[in-house]
Design a protein around this motif. Sequence first.
Motif, mmCIF file in Angstrom:
data_model
loop_
_atom_site.group_PDB
_atom_site.id
_atom_site.type_symbol
_atom_site.label_atom_id
_atom_site.label_comp_id
_atom_site.label_asym_id
_atom_site.label_seq_id
_atom_site.Cartn_x
_atom_site.Cartn_y
_atom_site.Cartn_z
ATOM 1 N N LYS A 214 5.113 -22.207 -42.278
ATOM 2 C CA LYS A 214 5.277 -21.840 -43.683
ATOM 3 C C LYS A 214 5.287 -23.063 -44.590
ATOM 4 O O LYS A 214 4.772 -23.014 -45.709
ATOM 5 N N SER A 215 5.897 -24.122 -44.138
ATOM 6 C CA SER A 215 6.010 -25.310 -44.982
ATOM 7 C C SER A 215 6.355 -26.504 -44.109
ATOM 8 O O SER A 215 6.594 -26.373 -42.904
ATOM 9 N N TYR A 216 6.374 -27.672 -44.731
ATOM 10 C CA TYR A 216 6.853 -28.867 -44.049
ATOM 11 C C TYR A 216 7.999 -29.430 -44.877
ATOM 12 O O TYR A 216 7.836 -29.761 -46.055
ATOM 13 N N GLY A 217 9.171 -29.536 -44.262
ATOM 14 C CA GLY A 217 10.349 -29.967 -44.993
ATOM 15 C C GLY A 217 11.013 -28.798 -45.698
ATOM 16 O O GLY A 217 10.500 -27.679 -45.743
ATOM 17 N N ASN A 218 12.180 -29.088 -46.279
ATOM 18 C CA ASN A 218 12.982 -28.038 -46.905
ATOM 19 C C ASN A 218 13.500 -28.456 -48.270
ATOM 20 O O ASN A 218 14.619 -28.120 -48.656
#
Length: 329
Positions: A214-218
Amino acid sequence: MKKICAWLLILIMACTMTGVAEEEMNLKYRSLGEDLYRLGDTGYIIEHWRNFIGDDQMIRNISRNAQQYNTYIPLDGTVKKYVYFIESPRCVNMAGDLSGENEIYVKIRDEFETTATGTLALDHYTDYTKRFYVTDHHWNHIGSYKAYCDIIDMMFGPEEEKIVPIEEVVFEDIPFNGSFHSMLGYSRSTELFAVYRFPDFVPYTVKVNGSPAKSYGNGDRYFSGKYQRATVYNHYSGFYGGDRGELILKTNRPEKKTLLLFSNSYSNAVNLLLLQHYDAVYAIDPRFYEKEMGKKFNAQKYIEQNEIDDVLILGDASFFVRTFGLSGR
């Protein structure tokens, strides 16, 4: 969390980039156990520096990595090749003379065939205390942003427009307990976790070890208050993203170039920043690639299959003295 407005941030960054005169202090190494030391009166916990140049095995590893790099990714006009070296206490005697070029960097620059090289140098102990965490070996938001700006200048030229932080965000309920704190069994740090907030990044897709993510990092979760509040937690990876054998970030902008990035966990904080200048970033961590992907990294095929334009090696001394494991046909 606490925010610092844009005009104050600019002032802080200006001081950080140019350096400010500070009173010299005691920098004597004070042993804490576990091969860790307190750097004099600074409060910083560091590893003891190592004379890599005097270690024949380490020097052979650097030369072997350079030979693989030069052989399997030749500087023949097909791709442009860059190296960015991060000086750290692992290869610098912080209590000694910091003037002059780092010997490991000179060795790398001499043996790796590149279009250009750069370094995040430690010319004064305050270069370290401003750019790195108090209880961890990683660079902080100031250090990683400085490196990002250096890298873009090196690879595109100073005229390339860089993404500029909107503000600095300090999470007042997150004491940053780095890996050194954990090794020593300490439970609470006085350092607070801080990051830069940037304008919205260009939309992108993510693949981790071949699988969509879904993504990289938060970052978005942190800014909305959704983060771990445990005393011991790796907020560097939690915010920026963790270590992966292969990380592919794509923006669907075919008019832009593609980047192949070899690095360790230092790149976690700059992967998305570099992506703003590319159609795609293929980030490879040689420590995990073969284990997680089930095959050796064939640099020649990878560059051809993914139409790579630029190659960047980014790391500290511990990265360059570890065998890359590159292969070709």
